[in-house]
Write a protein that holds these residues in place. Structure first.
Motif, PDB file in Angstrom:
ATOM      1  N   ASP A   1      29.073   6.788  -4.035  1.00 27.64           N
ATOM      2  CA  ASP A   1      30.053   7.039  -2.988  1.00 27.64           C
ATOM      3  C   ASP A   1      29.249   7.584  -1.812  1.00 27.64           C
ATOM      4  O   ASP A   1      28.824   8.742  -1.822  1.00 27.64           O
ATOM      5  N   TYR A   2      29.008   6.758  -0.813  1.00 24.81           N
ATOM      6  CA  TYR A   2      28.146   7.148   0.298  1.00 24.81           C
ATOM      7  C   TYR A   2      28.780   8.176   1.222  1.00 24.81           C
ATOM      8  O   TYR A   2      28.122   8.699   2.106  1.00 24.81           O
ATOM      9  N   THR A   3      30.075   8.459   1.048  1.00 20.66           N
ATOM     10  CA  THR A   3      30.731   9.458   1.893  1.00 20.66           C
ATOM     11  C   THR A   3      30.624  10.863   1.310  1.00 20.66           C
ATOM     12  O   THR A   3      30.770  11.840   2.024  1.00 20.66           O
TER      13      THR A   3
ATOM     14  N   SER B   1      23.334  12.413   6.314  1.00 19.10           N
ATOM     15  CA  SER B   1      23.921  12.552   4.975  1.00 19.10           C
ATOM     16  C   SER B   1      23.740  13.971   4.472  1.00 19.10           C
ATOM     17  O   SER B   1      22.719  14.603   4.727  1.00 19.10           O
TER      18      SER B   1
END
Length: 169
Positions: free
Chosen positions: A35-37, A143
């Motif tokens: 889940d890149y979020t 990130s």
């Protein structure tokens, strides 16, 4: 295909054997679909220089969120967040491994990546596991990164499970 070693040209066909039914027909494990979020949690194997970091620094490191900066490159993932203190004099240069977490004088950790230098003298907290490095390499600057300590045997089991996927076990 003409079989004479000449370059491919429009209209050429390459023969391909049919895929046997016993080929790889496994689903990719859920934990490999990121889940890149969400903040990325990296597993860290503690290192031999751990005694150079006060317990308050270790608590700060494992309970804080860091940001991957745009200054990151193939040599290292540069992080921004709460500064980490260490005591003792600068180390004599020594060999450095892929995934090592260096803490330079400014206290901002650097995770060494694929093109890292071969030697260095900054204290190192430990090293990020290979599977965590894979996930880190897919993240963009900005990130959020967090860390969790992991025992060496647990990291080895993770690696065995990962490799078993490719061996069809």
């Amino acid at each position: 295909m003409r079989g004479d070693g000449s370059a491919l040209q429009a209209g050429d066909h390459l023969p391909c054997n049919t895929v046997k039914s016993h080929g790889i027909q496994r689903q990719m494990p859920e934990q490999w679909l990121p889940d890149y979020t969400a903040p990325l949690v990296l597993d860290v194997i503690m290192g031999a220089q751990l005694d150079r970091f006060p317990s308050s620094t270790l608590h700060r490191f494992f309970s804080s969120c860091y940001t991957l900066t745009p200054r990151s490159d193939r040599m290292g993932a540069r992080l921004s967040g709460p500064a980490l203190e260490h005591h003792g004099v600068t180390l004599i240069s020594e060999g450095i491994s892929l995934g090592a977490i260096q803490v330079p004088a400014d206290g901002q950790p650097i995770i060494l990546l694929q093109d890292h230098q071969t030697v260095g003298g900054y204290p190192k907290l430990g090293a990020v596991t290979p599977r965590s490095l894979d996930a880190l390499a897919q993240r963009m600057p900005g990130s959020e990164i967090r860390f969790r300590p992991i025992a060496l045997h647990e990291a080895q089991e993770q690696e065995k499970r990962f490799l078993a996927f490719f061996q069809g076990q």
